[in-house]
Design a protein around this motif. Structure first.
Motif: not given
Lengths: 277, 317
Positions: B197-222
């Motif tokens: 929730y913190e990231v969703e309300v504060v950030c414009r861009h996000v990257a999601v990492i799981n088990n050391g690998s990037l699984v998604a990156q972009g604007t929250v909207e995209e």
């Protein structure tokens, strides 16, 4: 680079000035210096009264008696104190996490270690100057500071001025001896994360190194073999007119400077590769 | 995006401990002036990545660049434009908040007293600046941590779990502060968090990492747009509508709700087609109500349900 090292050193000295631990060390050394001075007067008398050998090595109100007081036993106390102090220097920052606040700033790892080493040297210098001054003051108050003369003839063979200079040389040697030990503590502090364990390890490690001086094969090379060289020469100067500082002084500085260099180089090398978690 | 628009980037950044890859081939690009969320469950490799970005640990392979400068080759210039908190901010407890800032400022080349006052005021610690840090609460330490990260007027600050251990009002204060830094001071803010929730309300861009690998990156909207969202269809004959839609390949998870409505997953660009197929099939559609996927749903899908915490004081954002 020098600018950053000096900034870090200044910050380090500021921290030292605000830590209770560094004040306690100074108090410990002062206490030791004064107490041994007084003890040197009291214990021989007690021993003598009990029928033991007792008696000060040098009788009479001469500089020789001052030498016998706290100055030199304080050097031993200062050594242990500095070892404990330097052993926690980096480890306490790693342990608490404050090191991360420093290392994420634009400084290099070796600058961090060199600043710690410089701060240690300054602290060491202050400690030795303080304990020398206090011990001399204690000794002078108890015994006075006369010229050294031959008892039978009354001939003065070491003047007070000469002996003051000799004591300064001996104290300077103490600074380097204690600093070499402090650098050993710094090296241990870089290697061990927990500050308590770092101090214990530094103390435990010091004694076997000290013991090495008893082996002929190591004694010319190990810095602990030279730790009380200055004090020994000074003591001999009181009774042997021909005793001089050279050539042992050269060996002393060569071994101590090399030791400091090795410990600092190892500290920098290890710390540069160290992962800060 | 132009290279000048990227303040921090990583190229195949990897860290291996023994046989285990804590971070593997991570490629991040943080736009200048952005509030960037670095999201992942506990143990995903977020803090390891930050430590590599700040030169606290050496990558097994790959590089991290700040303002185009390799952090491991040119740390002086690269770190000169960044402030950071890594995990729980630690300070010298025997010094006051102000003295801690002065000390850290002196290491960075000296900071005037007016700047210290300004920062203490910015983080709401003006009245407690003269108190020893050992008496500070967790929230006050976090705020002092943010103040120290801003000492050298950085272009970017990196905050690792900045709301960790804070109560809801403390979390809200930190969020407000982050927004103020980005909007009023133009500072790029990189936040790692497992609090969705913190990231969703504060950030414009996000990257999601799981088990050391990037699984998604972009604007929250995209990212959420790409994600199929839930569509509610109000209709006169829900059973017939369900029969018609179940034959369509792009609609899934159809469930009947209260007899006159259906819920389903469908891509946002296929909603019109759903409506057309139903009308052509003789089913009257009274309403199409989209229910947007939340970052939480998106995150859970990407990480296979690993423990990202949706917690926080949602009502107080």
């Amino acid at each position: 680079m020098l600018d950053r090292i000096l900034r870090l050193t200044k910050a380090e000295l500021y921290k030292l000035s605000r830590q209770k631990f560094s004040f306690l060390l100074v108090l410990f050394v002062i206490f030791n210096a004064v107490l041994v001075g007084i003890g040197s007067r009291i214990f021989p008398a007690i021993m003598s009264a009990m029928g033991g050998g007792g008696g000060a090595l040098f009788d009479g109100y001469t500089f020789a008696s001052v030498i016998e007081t706290g100055t030199f036993s304080s050097a031993g106390a200062g050594t242990i104190a500095m070892l404990a102090f330097s052993g926690s220097m980096v480890a306490s920052e790693t342990d608490s996490g404050t090191i991360k606040n420093i290392l994420v700033r634009p400084i290099r790892r070796h600058e961090f270690i060199l600043a710690k080493a410089l701060a240690l040297f300054i602290y060491c210098l202050l400690l030795v100057v303080l304990m020398t001054a206090l011990s001399m003051a204690a000794g002078a108050l108890i015994y006075g500071m006369g010229d050294i003369s031959i008892a039978e003839t009354g001939e003065v063979f070491r003047t007070r001025g000469e002996m003051l200079r000799n004591m300064c040389i001996s104290s300077t040697m103490d600074i380097f001896s204690i600093y070499a030990v402090a650098c050993l503590g710094l090296l241990v502090s870089v290697m061990i994360k927990n500050s308590g364990w770092a101090v214990i390890t530094a103390l435990v490690l010091y004694f076997p190194i000290m013991f090495l001086k008893n082996f002929e094969v190591f004694s010319p090379w190990v810095f602990t073999a030279y730790m009380d060289l200055g004090q020994n020469i000074l003591r001999e100067m009181v009774v042997v007119k021909s005793r001089t500082w050279l050539p042992e002084l050269y060996t002393f500085f060569a071994v101590n400077i090399a030791t400091v260099f090795v410990f600092l180089a190892a500290s920098i090398l290890i710390f540069s590769k160290k992962e800060i978690h | 995006m132009e290279n000048n628009d990227i303040i921090l980037k990583t190229e195949n950044l990897s860290k291996r401990y023994g046989e285990r890859w804590a971070v593997k081939d991570l490629n991040l690009a943080i736009p200048r002036g952005d509030v960037f969320g670095f999201l992942g469950p506990n143990g995903a490799g977020k803090t390891t990545t930050i430590r590599m970005m700040l030169g606290l640990i050496t990558p097994t392979s790959g590089s991290a660049y700040i303002n185009g400068l390799d952090i491991h080759k040119d740390p002086i210039n690269a770190l000169g434009c960044v402030g950071a908190i890594v995990e729980t901010p630690a300070f010298y407890g025997y010094l006051t908040g102000r003295e801690n800032l002065e000390l850290l400022g002196s290491i960075s080349g000296g900071v005037p007293a007016s700047r210290i006052d300004e920062l203490l005021s910015l983080v709401g610690l003006s009245s407690r600046g003269s108190d020893k840090v050992k008496g500070y609460s967790q929230g006050m330490r976090q705020r002092l941590g943010i103040a120290q990260s801003l000492l050298a007027n950085p272009d970017m600050i990196i905050l690792d779990e900045p709301t960790n251990g804070l109560d809801p009002s403390g979390m809200r204060e930190i969020r407000k502060l982050i927004n103020r830094l980005a909007n009023d001071h133009g500072i790029t803010v990189f936040i790692s968090s497992h609090l969705l929730y913190e990231v969703e309300v504060v950030c414009r861009h996000v990257a999601v990492i799981n088990n050391g690998s990037l699984v998604a990156q972009g604007t929250v909207e995209e990212l959420l747009k790409k994600e199929s969202f839930r569509l509610e269809v109000k209709t006169s004959d829900a059973r017939k509508a369900a029969g018609l839609l179940s034959s369509l390949g792009f609609v899934s998870n159809i469930t009947e709700e209260n007899g006159d409505a259906l819920m389903m997953h469908v891509a946002s660009d296929r909603v019109a087609e759903v409506n057309r197929r139903l009308v052509e099939g003789g089913v009257e559609v009274s309403a199409l109500i989209p229910h947007s996927a939340s970052l939480e749903e998106f995150f859970l899908k990407l990480t296979g349900g690993a423990s990202g915490d949706s917690g926080g004081d949602k009502g107080n954002a």
